[in-house]
Design a protein around this motif. Structure first.
Motif, mmCIF file in Angstrom:
data_model
loop_
_atom_site.group_PDB
_atom_site.id
_atom_site.type_symbol
_atom_site.label_atom_id
_atom_site.label_comp_id
_atom_site.label_asym_id
_atom_site.label_seq_id
_atom_site.Cartn_x
_atom_site.Cartn_y
_atom_site.Cartn_z
ATOM 1 N N GLY A 83 -116.939 20.783 36.410
ATOM 2 C CA GLY A 83 -117.079 19.371 36.720
ATOM 3 C C GLY A 83 -118.081 18.905 36.062
ATOM 4 O O GLY A 83 -118.567 17.646 36.114
ATOM 5 N N ALA A 84 -118.842 19.814 35.227
ATOM 6 C CA ALA A 84 -120.029 19.088 34.122
ATOM 7 C C ALA A 84 -119.336 18.768 32.724
ATOM 8 O O ALA A 84 -120.003 18.611 31.993
ATOM 9 N N GLY A 85 -118.017 19.017 32.703
ATOM 10 C CA GLY A 85 -117.237 18.688 31.255
ATOM 11 C C GLY A 85 -116.921 17.273 31.230
ATOM 12 O O GLY A 85 -116.816 16.459 32.288
ATOM 13 N N ALA A 99 -112.386 24.385 34.684
ATOM 14 C CA ALA A 99 -113.455 25.151 33.866
ATOM 15 C C ALA A 99 -112.321 26.074 32.812
ATOM 16 O O ALA A 99 -111.703 26.679 33.126
ATOM 17 N N ALA A 100 -112.969 25.789 31.441
ATOM 18 C CA ALA A 100 -112.060 26.529 30.407
ATOM 19 C C ALA A 100 -112.798 26.391 29.326
ATOM 20 O O ALA A 100 -113.787 25.428 28.927
ATOM 21 N N LEU A 101 -112.663 26.973 28.430
ATOM 22 C CA LEU A 101 -112.747 26.904 26.786
ATOM 23 C C LEU A 101 -111.739 26.399 26.199
ATOM 24 O O LEU A 101 -110.596 26.760 26.577
ATOM 25 N N LEU A 129 -116.720 11.959 26.237
ATOM 26 C CA LEU A 129 -116.848 13.197 25.518
ATOM 27 C C LEU A 129 -118.329 13.513 25.092
ATOM 28 O O LEU A 129 -118.699 12.843 24.556
ATOM 29 N N HIS A 130 -118.634 14.935 25.222
ATOM 30 C CA HIS A 130 -120.046 15.132 24.887
ATOM 31 C C HIS A 130 -120.444 15.929 23.977
ATOM 32 O O HIS A 130 -121.475 16.243 23.625
ATOM 33 N N VAL A 131 -119.306 16.610 23.280
ATOM 34 C CA VAL A 131 -119.391 17.278 22.230
ATOM 35 C C VAL A 131 -120.200 16.908 21.063
ATOM 36 O O VAL A 131 -119.951 15.621 20.658
ATOM 37 N N ASP A 142 -120.833 30.828 37.209
ATOM 38 C CA ASP A 142 -119.669 31.229 36.622
ATOM 39 C C ASP A 142 -118.591 31.303 37.731
ATOM 40 O O ASP A 142 -118.838 31.484 38.736
ATOM 41 N N ILE A 143 -117.288 31.086 37.176
ATOM 42 C CA ILE A 143 -116.422 30.738 38.479
ATOM 43 C C ILE A 143 -115.852 32.427 38.677
ATOM 44 O O ILE A 143 -115.342 32.496 39.638
ATOM 45 N N ASP A 144 -116.220 33.554 38.049
ATOM 46 C CA ASP A 144 -116.021 34.889 38.550
ATOM 47 C C ASP A 144 -117.086 35.256 39.556
ATOM 48 O O ASP A 144 -117.030 36.381 39.739
ATOM 49 N N ALA A 151 -109.205 35.987 32.431
ATOM 50 C CA ALA A 151 -109.759 37.027 33.414
ATOM 51 C C ALA A 151 -110.554 36.249 34.485
ATOM 52 O O ALA A 151 -110.583 36.780 35.410
ATOM 53 N N LYS A 152 -111.477 35.416 34.031
ATOM 54 C CA LYS A 152 -112.426 34.594 35.065
ATOM 55 C C LYS A 152 -111.612 33.865 36.108
ATOM 56 O O LYS A 152 -112.027 33.882 37.127
ATOM 57 N N SER A 153 -110.422 33.236 35.576
ATOM 58 C CA SER A 153 -109.769 32.510 36.413
ATOM 59 C C SER A 153 -108.959 33.338 37.469
ATOM 60 O O SER A 153 -109.000 32.993 38.595
ATOM 61 N N LEU A 161 -119.229 23.182 40.504
ATOM 62 C CA LEU A 161 -119.357 24.456 39.865
ATOM 63 C C LEU A 161 -119.055 24.476 38.373
ATOM 64 O O LEU A 161 -117.913 24.389 38.149
ATOM 65 N N ASP A 162 -120.022 24.771 37.589
ATOM 66 C CA ASP A 162 -120.115 24.868 36.323
ATOM 67 C C ASP A 162 -121.023 25.699 35.717
ATOM 68 O O ASP A 162 -122.466 25.600 36.149
ATOM 69 N N SER A 163 -120.883 26.482 34.682
ATOM 70 C CA SER A 163 -121.764 27.264 34.099
ATOM 71 C C SER A 163 -122.510 26.734 32.883
ATOM 72 O O SER A 163 -123.723 27.454 32.468
ATOM 73 N N LEU A 164 -122.130 25.610 32.660
ATOM 74 C CA LEU A 164 -122.942 24.628 31.599
ATOM 75 C C LEU A 164 -122.555 25.433 30.258
ATOM 76 O O LEU A 164 -123.213 25.079 29.260
ATOM 77 N N ILE A 165 -121.812 26.286 29.917
ATOM 78 C CA ILE A 165 -121.596 26.993 28.622
ATOM 79 C C ILE A 165 -121.135 25.879 27.793
ATOM 80 O O ILE A 165 -121.606 25.850 26.599
HETATM 81 N N1 LIG Z 1 -109.772 17.773 26.814
HETATM 82 C C1 LIG Z 1 -108.465 17.871 26.560
HETATM 83 O O1 LIG Z 1 -107.818 17.507 25.472
HETATM 84 C C2 LIG Z 1 -107.537 18.673 27.403
HETATM 85 C C3 LIG Z 1 -106.290 18.699 27.271
HETATM 86 C C4 LIG Z 1 -105.215 19.393 28.141
HETATM 87 C C5 LIG Z 1 -105.939 20.291 29.077
HETATM 88 N N2 LIG Z 1 -107.149 20.203 29.081
HETATM 89 C C6 LIG Z 1 -107.946 21.099 30.204
HETATM 90 O O2 LIG Z 1 -108.805 20.419 30.975
HETATM 91 C C7 LIG Z 1 -109.813 21.116 31.460
HETATM 92 C C8 LIG Z 1 -111.167 20.303 31.125
HETATM 93 O O3 LIG Z 1 -111.334 20.071 29.856
HETATM 94 P P1 LIG Z 1 -112.543 19.360 29.239
HETATM 95 O O4 LIG Z 1 -111.809 18.296 27.944
HETATM 96 O O5 LIG Z 1 -113.173 18.603 30.072
HETATM 97 O O6 LIG Z 1 -113.490 20.370 28.572
HETATM 98 P P2 LIG Z 1 -114.899 20.435 28.543
HETATM 99 O O7 LIG Z 1 -115.503 21.472 27.535
HETATM 100 O O8 LIG Z 1 -115.650 19.344 28.487
HETATM 101 O O9 LIG Z 1 -115.174 21.124 30.171
HETATM 102 C C9 LIG Z 1 -114.802 22.279 30.447
HETATM 103 C C10 LIG Z 1 -116.167 22.633 31.449
HETATM 104 O O10 LIG Z 1 -115.757 23.917 31.823
HETATM 105 C C11 LIG Z 1 -117.426 24.934 32.128
HETATM 106 N N3 LIG Z 1 -116.806 26.146 32.027
HETATM 107 C C12 LIG Z 1 -116.156 26.695 31.146
HETATM 108 N N4 LIG Z 1 -116.165 28.084 31.468
HETATM 109 C C13 LIG Z 1 -116.756 28.359 32.403
HETATM 110 C C14 LIG Z 1 -116.827 29.406 33.477
HETATM 111 N N5 LIG Z 1 -116.499 30.575 33.122
HETATM 112 N N6 LIG Z 1 -117.572 29.161 34.619
HETATM 113 C C15 LIG Z 1 -117.793 27.994 34.980
HETATM 114 N N7 LIG Z 1 -117.867 26.902 34.156
HETATM 115 C C16 LIG Z 1 -117.135 27.074 32.822
HETATM 116 C C17 LIG Z 1 -117.927 24.336 30.671
HETATM 117 O O11 LIG Z 1 -119.277 24.310 31.069
HETATM 118 C C18 LIG Z 1 -117.529 22.756 30.929
HETATM 119 O O12 LIG Z 1 -118.300 21.993 31.436
HETATM 120 C C19 LIG Z 1 -109.873 22.422 30.597
HETATM 121 O O13 LIG Z 1 -109.179 23.397 31.596
HETATM 122 C C20 LIG Z 1 -108.773 22.115 29.563
HETATM 123 O O14 LIG Z 1 -108.051 23.485 29.067
HETATM 124 C C21 LIG Z 1 -108.038 19.537 28.337
#
Ligand SMILES: NC(=O)c1ccc[n+]([C@@H]2O[C@H](COP(=O)([O-])OP(=O)(O)OC[C@H]3O[C@@H](n4cnc5c(N)ncnc54)[C@H](O)[C@@H]3O)[C@@H](O)[C@H]2O)c1
Length: 337
Positions: A8-10, A74-76, A182-184, A50-52, A95-97, A30-34
């Motif tokens: 939720g911090a993404g 949450a995901a990479l 978008l924050h990257v 972390d989600i795990d 694995a973590k999911s 819940l967010d690891s801020l990775i």
């Molecule tokens: N952005 C896109 O184009 C897109 C398209 C299709 C699907 N998605 C899906 O949408 C979701 C969100 O994407 P987004 O664009 O907001 O990405 P994002 O990187 O902005 O957000 C992902 C967030 O997950 C957190 N995170 C990652 N691994 C974690 C962990 N193990 N535990 C806790 N927190 C963790 C990160 O810190 C981040 O805040 C993802 O699951 C992604 O696969 C995104």
């Protein structure tokens, strides 16, 4: 309604949190801020972890026993990076999911909405995909999403949970109220790169891949405003049970829903729309496709309309202009932290 949002911090998770708040609901993050941003959690119930981490999840549910559903974002997410670092992607996303789902099962949390991706679809003639179109995830990232869908479905069938996998097409734009976006720093998202060229942070926009069998040779996508995407999650949570009723109560307790506009737009068409919004020609060049890239797809959005009563409303131009506005404000919002 209280809703736990992992990630939720993404970009997307924080926009969903705003959409929930704007409709009178309470997000818990819940967010690891990775990769996510602490600033996007400001004023919200936020757990850094972390989600795990099952102990942390136990604490969250103890402190918020009224959580109605979990939205698992949450995901990479970077496709080219996933080809270089498959371990990290399978570890974080799969694995973590898996551990997260187990913990949620043990905590008795039975409603799950999962951020899946259109990148799991195979390329089909005409490029339009329904939820039953063939799947062919073409990168480690896409394969993690595919695997998680399978795992979620099996969990739902075996443990009496219910899951909705939302297959996002290509999110663009930012929160229209400019709370998040978008924050990257070096976005791989197409619109992030277009905005960086406009802001002078990049010399030119590279059209990556020009010999696909689309109408102009460039990749085709379904660009959906992130606010429309966020609103769909509100509908999915509010109408969670109803969606299953409308779907005829599937035995496995699992639904798949495409989230897109239903309109295919090529990269060149997006660039043209971008130039229309800015009123200026954009510096651009053609280049090869990136690892893991495919010609693409756009969505048949009927299921979302039928099961969630949702459809995309905002135009591509609105997405572009919100992304531009956010690009100008981003550094200020993120420094306030
Ligand atoms: N952005 C896109 O184009 C897109 C398209 C299709 C699907 N998605 C899906 O949408 C979701 C969100 O994407 P987004 O664009 O907001 O990405 P994002 O990187 O902005 O957000 C992902 C967030 O997950 C957190 N995170 C990652 N691994 C974690 C962990 N193990 N535990 C806790 N927190 C963790 C990160 O810190 C981040 O805040 C993802 O699951 C992604 O696969 C995104």
């Amino acid at each position: 309604m209280k809703v736990l949002i992992t990630g939720g911090a993404g970009y997307i998770g924080s926009t969903i949190a705003s959409a929930l708040e704007d409709t009178g609901h309470t997000p818990v993050i819940l967010d690891s801020l990775i990769t996510g941003k602490r600033e996007f959690t400001r004023g919200r119930a936020f757990y850094e972890g972390d989600i795990d981490d099952s102990a942390l999840l136990g604490r969250i549910f103890k402190e918020h026993p009224d959580i109605y559903a979990v939205i698992h974002c949450a995901a990479l997410i970077v496709v080219p990076e996933s080809t270089e670092k498959p371990y990290e992607y399978y570890q974080d996303n799969v694995a973590k999911s898996l551990e997260l789902f187990r913990t949620l099962r043990d905590l008795g949390c039975k409603r799950l909405v999962f951020s899946s991706s259109a990148s799991i679809y195979d390329v089909v003639p005409g490029f339009m995909v329904t939820e039953s179109a063939p799947l062919k995830p073409s990168s480690p990232y896409a394969r993690t999403k595919y695997m998680m869908e399978m795992i979620l479905r099996d969990f739902c069938a075996a443990y009496g949970m219910r899951g909705i996998a939302l297959r996002y097409f290509n999110p663009i734009g930012a929160d229209p109220k400019m709370r998040t976006g978008l924050h990257v720093d070096s976005p791989t998202h197409i619109l992030g790169r277009l905005v960086d060229v406009q802001l002078g942070k990049l010399d030119k926009f590279m059209v990556t891949g020009t010999d696909y069998s689309t109408r102009d040779g460039t990749g085709i996508r379904d660009y959906i405003h992130v606010w429309d995407l966020a609103r769909a999650h509100v509908k999915a949570v509010e109408g969670f049970e109803q969606a299953f009723q409308r779907a005829g109560e599937p035995e496995d307790g699992y639904l798949v829903i495409n989230l897109g506009t239903g309109r295919g737009v090529t990269v060149r068409e997006l660039v043209t729309a971008f130039e229309k919004v800015t009123g200026k020609p954009l510096a651009q060049a053609d280049g090869p496709a990136r690892p893991g890239d495919v010609a693409g797809s756009f969505c048949n959005a009927d299921t979302a309309r039928n099961l969630l009563g949702w459809q995309a409303e905002l135009s591509i131009e609105q997405g572009i202009s919100d992304a531009l506005k956010w690009g100008e404000m981003k550094d200020k919002v993120l420094k306030k932290g």
